[in-house]
Design a protein around this motif. Structure first.
Motif, PDB file in Angstrom:
ATOM      1  N   THR A  33     -82.434  10.119  55.464  1.00 24.26           N
ATOM      2  CA  THR A  33     -83.654   9.315  55.545  1.00 24.26           C
ATOM      3  C   THR A  33     -84.159   9.214  56.979  1.00 24.26           C
ATOM      4  O   THR A  33     -85.348   9.003  57.207  1.00 24.26           O
ATOM      5  CB  THR A  33     -83.440   7.890  54.991  1.00 24.26           C
ATOM      6  OG1 THR A  33     -82.305   7.299  55.632  1.00 24.26           O
ATOM      7  CG2 THR A  33     -83.240   7.896  53.496  1.00 24.26           C
ATOM      8  N   TYR A  74     -80.038   7.961  45.682  1.00 21.00           N
ATOM      9  CA  TYR A  74     -81.188   7.273  46.277  1.00 21.00           C
ATOM     10  C   TYR A  74     -82.151   6.811  45.191  1.00 21.00           C
ATOM     11  O   TYR A  74     -82.684   5.697  45.249  1.00 21.00           O
ATOM     12  CB  TYR A  74     -81.899   8.207  47.257  1.00 21.00           C
ATOM     13  CG  TYR A  74     -83.041   7.542  48.005  1.00 21.00           C
ATOM     14  CD1 TYR A  74     -82.792   6.811  49.162  1.00 21.00           C
ATOM     15  CD2 TYR A  74     -84.349   7.645  47.555  1.00 21.00           C
ATOM     16  CE1 TYR A  74     -83.830   6.199  49.857  1.00 21.00           C
ATOM     17  CE2 TYR A  74     -85.393   7.037  48.238  1.00 21.00           C
ATOM     18  CZ  TYR A  74     -85.126   6.317  49.389  1.00 21.00           C
ATOM     19  OH  TYR A  74     -86.159   5.701  50.066  1.00 21.00           O
ATOM     20  N   ASP A  75     -82.374   7.655  44.200  1.00 21.62           N
ATOM     21  CA  ASP A  75     -83.262   7.290  43.097  1.00 21.62           C
ATOM     22  C   ASP A  75     -82.740   6.044  42.381  1.00 21.62           C
ATOM     23  O   ASP A  75     -83.506   5.112  42.093  1.00 21.62           O
ATOM     24  CB  ASP A  75     -83.381   8.459  42.125  1.00 21.62           C
ATOM     25  CG  ASP A  75     -84.317   8.166  40.960  1.00 21.62           C
ATOM     26  OD1 ASP A  75     -85.305   7.420  41.154  1.00 21.62           O
ATOM     27  OD2 ASP A  75     -84.068   8.681  39.859  1.00 21.62           O
ATOM     28  N   PHE A  78     -83.275   3.033  44.636  1.00 26.32           N
ATOM     29  CA  PHE A  78     -84.665   2.623  44.816  1.00 26.32           C
ATOM     30  C   PHE A  78     -85.275   2.114  43.516  1.00 26.32           C
ATOM     31  O   PHE A  78     -86.123   1.214  43.531  1.00 26.32           O
ATOM     32  CB  PHE A  78     -85.488   3.781  45.395  1.00 26.32           C
ATOM     33  CG  PHE A  78     -86.647   3.314  46.222  1.00 26.32           C
ATOM     34  CD1 PHE A  78     -86.443   2.738  47.464  1.00 26.32           C
ATOM     35  CD2 PHE A  78     -87.946   3.430  45.753  1.00 26.32           C
ATOM     36  CE1 PHE A  78     -87.513   2.287  48.232  1.00 26.32           C
ATOM     37  CE2 PHE A  78     -89.021   2.991  46.508  1.00 26.32           C
ATOM     38  CZ  PHE A  78     -88.803   2.416  47.749  1.00 26.32           C
ATOM     39  N   ALA A 104     -90.068  -3.575  50.829  1.00 28.64           N
ATOM     40  CA  ALA A 104     -89.884  -2.235  51.391  1.00 28.64           C
ATOM     41  C   ALA A 104     -90.142  -2.244  52.895  1.00 28.64           C
ATOM     42  O   ALA A 104     -89.429  -1.590  53.671  1.00 28.64           O
ATOM     43  CB  ALA A 104     -90.814  -1.246  50.696  1.00 28.64           C
ATOM     44  N   CYS A 117     -88.638   7.328  53.629  1.00 22.86           N
ATOM     45  CA  CYS A 117     -88.258   7.510  52.229  1.00 22.86           C
ATOM     46  C   CYS A 117     -87.602   8.878  52.086  1.00 22.86           C
ATOM     47  O   CYS A 117     -88.191   9.899  52.471  1.00 22.86           O
ATOM     48  CB  CYS A 117     -89.497   7.415  51.334  1.00 22.86           C
ATOM     49  SG  CYS A 117     -89.200   7.882  49.616  1.00 22.86           S
ATOM     50  N   ASN A 121     -89.392  12.434  52.695  1.00 26.01           N
ATOM     51  CA  ASN A 121     -88.861  13.311  53.747  1.00 26.01           C
ATOM     52  C   ASN A 121     -88.565  14.705  53.198  1.00 26.01           C
ATOM     53  O   ASN A 121     -88.934  15.725  53.791  1.00 26.01           O
ATOM     54  CB  ASN A 121     -87.570  12.725  54.325  1.00 26.01           C
ATOM     55  CG  ASN A 121     -87.800  11.516  55.207  1.00 26.01           C
ATOM     56  OD1 ASN A 121     -88.937  11.132  55.463  1.00 26.01           O
ATOM     57  ND2 ASN A 121     -86.723  10.906  55.662  1.00 26.01           N
ATOM     58  N   TRP A 144     -90.771   6.577  39.324  1.00 27.66           N
ATOM     59  CA  TRP A 144     -91.284   5.399  40.035  1.00 27.66           C
ATOM     60  C   TRP A 144     -92.707   5.083  39.576  1.00 27.66           C
ATOM     61  O   TRP A 144     -93.082   3.920  39.444  1.00 27.66           O
ATOM     62  CB  TRP A 144     -91.264   5.650  41.537  1.00 27.66           C
ATOM     63  CG  TRP A 144     -89.898   5.884  42.115  1.00 27.66           C
ATOM     64  CD1 TRP A 144     -88.689   5.754  41.477  1.00 27.66           C
ATOM     65  CD2 TRP A 144     -89.597   6.308  43.445  1.00 27.66           C
ATOM     66  NE1 TRP A 144     -87.663   6.071  42.334  1.00 27.66           N
ATOM     67  CE2 TRP A 144     -88.187   6.414  43.548  1.00 27.66           C
ATOM     68  CE3 TRP A 144     -90.376   6.611  44.555  1.00 27.66           C
ATOM     69  CZ2 TRP A 144     -87.552   6.804  44.725  1.00 27.66           C
ATOM     70  CZ3 TRP A 144     -89.751   7.005  45.733  1.00 27.66           C
ATOM     71  CH2 TRP A 144     -88.351   7.096  45.810  1.00 27.66           C
ATOM     72  N   TRP A 175     -98.434   5.789  44.613  1.00 26.92           N
ATOM     73  CA  TRP A 175     -97.273   6.434  45.229  1.00 26.92           C
ATOM     74  C   TRP A 175     -97.667   7.547  46.187  1.00 26.92           C
ATOM     75  O   TRP A 175     -96.981   7.784  47.188  1.00 26.92           O
ATOM     76  CB  TRP A 175     -96.300   6.913  44.152  1.00 26.92           C
ATOM     77  CG  TRP A 175     -95.518   5.751  43.642  1.00 26.92           C
ATOM     78  CD1 TRP A 175     -95.704   5.063  42.476  1.00 26.92           C
ATOM     79  CD2 TRP A 175     -94.477   5.071  44.340  1.00 26.92           C
ATOM     80  NE1 TRP A 175     -94.831   4.008  42.398  1.00 26.92           N
ATOM     81  CE2 TRP A 175     -94.066   3.987  43.525  1.00 26.92           C
ATOM     82  CE3 TRP A 175     -93.848   5.263  45.562  1.00 26.92           C
ATOM     83  CZ2 TRP A 175     -93.055   3.109  43.907  1.00 26.92           C
ATOM     84  CZ3 TRP A 175     -92.832   4.391  45.952  1.00 26.92           C
ATOM     85  CH2 TRP A 175     -92.452   3.331  45.121  1.00 26.92           C
ATOM     86  N   TRP A 178     -98.672   5.427  49.173  1.00 26.94           N
ATOM     87  CA  TRP A 178     -97.531   4.704  49.744  1.00 26.94           C
ATOM     88  C   TRP A 178     -96.636   5.631  50.551  1.00 26.94           C
ATOM     89  O   TRP A 178     -96.179   5.274  51.646  1.00 26.94           O
ATOM     90  CB  TRP A 178     -96.729   4.022  48.636  1.00 26.94           C
ATOM     91  CG  TRP A 178     -95.549   3.267  49.163  1.00 26.94           C
ATOM     92  CD1 TRP A 178     -94.238   3.647  49.135  1.00 26.94           C
ATOM     93  CD2 TRP A 178     -95.572   1.999  49.838  1.00 26.94           C
ATOM     94  NE1 TRP A 178     -93.444   2.702  49.741  1.00 26.94           N
ATOM     95  CE2 TRP A 178     -94.241   1.683  50.178  1.00 26.94           C
ATOM     96  CE3 TRP A 178     -96.587   1.108  50.174  1.00 26.94           C
ATOM     97  CZ2 TRP A 178     -93.901   0.503  50.842  1.00 26.94           C
ATOM     98  CZ3 TRP A 178     -96.248  -0.071  50.845  1.00 26.94           C
ATOM     99  CH2 TRP A 178     -94.918  -0.359  51.167  1.00 26.94           C
ATOM    100  N   GLU A 179     -96.375   6.827  50.034  1.00 32.31           N
ATOM    101  CA  GLU A 179     -95.528   7.765  50.771  1.00 32.31           C
ATOM    102  C   GLU A 179     -96.174   8.141  52.106  1.00 32.31           C
ATOM    103  O   GLU A 179     -95.487   8.291  53.120  1.00 32.31           O
ATOM    104  CB  GLU A 179     -95.254   9.015  49.930  1.00 32.31           C
ATOM    105  CG  GLU A 179     -94.310   8.776  48.762  1.00 32.31           C
ATOM    106  CD  GLU A 179     -92.907   8.381  49.195  1.00 32.31           C
ATOM    107  OE1 GLU A 179     -92.467   8.812  50.277  1.00 32.31           O
ATOM    108  OE2 GLU A 179     -92.252   7.631  48.456  1.00 32.31           O
ATOM    109  N   VAL A 182     -95.618   5.190  54.440  1.00 29.36           N
ATOM    110  CA  VAL A 182     -94.234   5.168  54.942  1.00 29.36           C
ATOM    111  C   VAL A 182     -94.068   6.175  56.077  1.00 29.36           C
ATOM    112  O   VAL A 182     -93.447   5.881  57.109  1.00 29.36           O
ATOM    113  CB  VAL A 182     -93.241   5.464  53.798  1.00 29.36           C
ATOM    114  CG1 VAL A 182     -91.828   5.704  54.346  1.00 29.36           C
ATOM    115  CG2 VAL A 182     -93.224   4.311  52.796  1.00 29.36           C
TER     116      VAL A 182
END
Length: 212
Positions: A33, A74-75, A78, A104, A117, A121, A144, A175, A178-179, A182
């Protein structure tokens, strides 16, 4: 006397083996990450985990195999974080999405915005990754999105967003944005991109937004 039959399924790991596997996965989540898949060497992983290469290969066939397990871990982690916010019965549906965004943000701030994330990444590195990661990463994001779409459907049912909106499309839009937020928060070491995106998204879809 005949030997007792062996139990079916995957052999249970001894306590020391369980501990070394957990240490390797924790190290992977931290390293990948923060630095990404390509930049992280096997030596970095085992050093951070405090185990030997032999211990690594006891659990994983290769770095690619290891990376796939880290993605799954990770999934799961999260999804639990998302569910914790989106499942709050004490908040309205849109307030649940805001709660997720704030939590977050706090998670990134805990590491001074040095970690992003993992899924985002890896998505940026896809040209250099095992090809089977592509479907894995897409499936994670779609999972998600489904959780978020369910929350947006709840928002429709209580009149927080207009009935003409498509919750699935809105969740995909969330999403995607959001990514990107991030990524920029990690780049700038600043929470502002996260707040700007979450606040703008909620304001744009809210039925109670002020007329222009």
């Amino acid at each position: 006397m005949p030997a007792a039959p062996r139990p079916r399924g995957r052999p249970r790991l001894a306590p020391d083996a369980q501990a070394s596997r957990r240490a390797l996965l924790r190290a992977g989540l931290a390293q990948l990450t923060e630095r990404g898949y390509v930049a992280v060497r096997l030596e970095d992983i085992v050093s951070a985990a405090g185990v030997t290469k032999g211990a690594f290969y006891h659990h994983f066939r290769s770095k690619a195999d290891y990376g796939a397990v880290v993605i799954a871990e990770y999934d799961a982690f999260f999804r639990a974080r998302i569910a914790q916010s989106l499942g709050r019965a004490d908040l309205s549906p849109l307030a649940r999405i805001r709660d997720f965004a704030r939590n977050a943000e706090a998670g990134m701030a805990r590491f001074s915005f040095s970690r992003g994330c993992l899924i985002g990444n890896l998505g940026q590195e896809m040209a250099s990754l095992p090809e089977d990661y592509r479907d894995m990463l897409i499936a994670v994001l779609e999972g998600w999105q489904r959780m978020t779409a369910d929350c947006l459907r709840d928002a429709q049912s209580v009149g927080e967003i207009d009935a003409t909106h498509d919750p699935d499309s809105l969740a995909a839009f969330f999403w995607t944005g959001w990514e990107g937020a991030v990524l920029r928060a990690k780049l700038e070491r600043n929470p502002a991109p996260l707040r700007q995106f979450a606040d703008s998204f909620l304001r744009l879809i809210s039925s109670e937004r002020s007329p222009s």
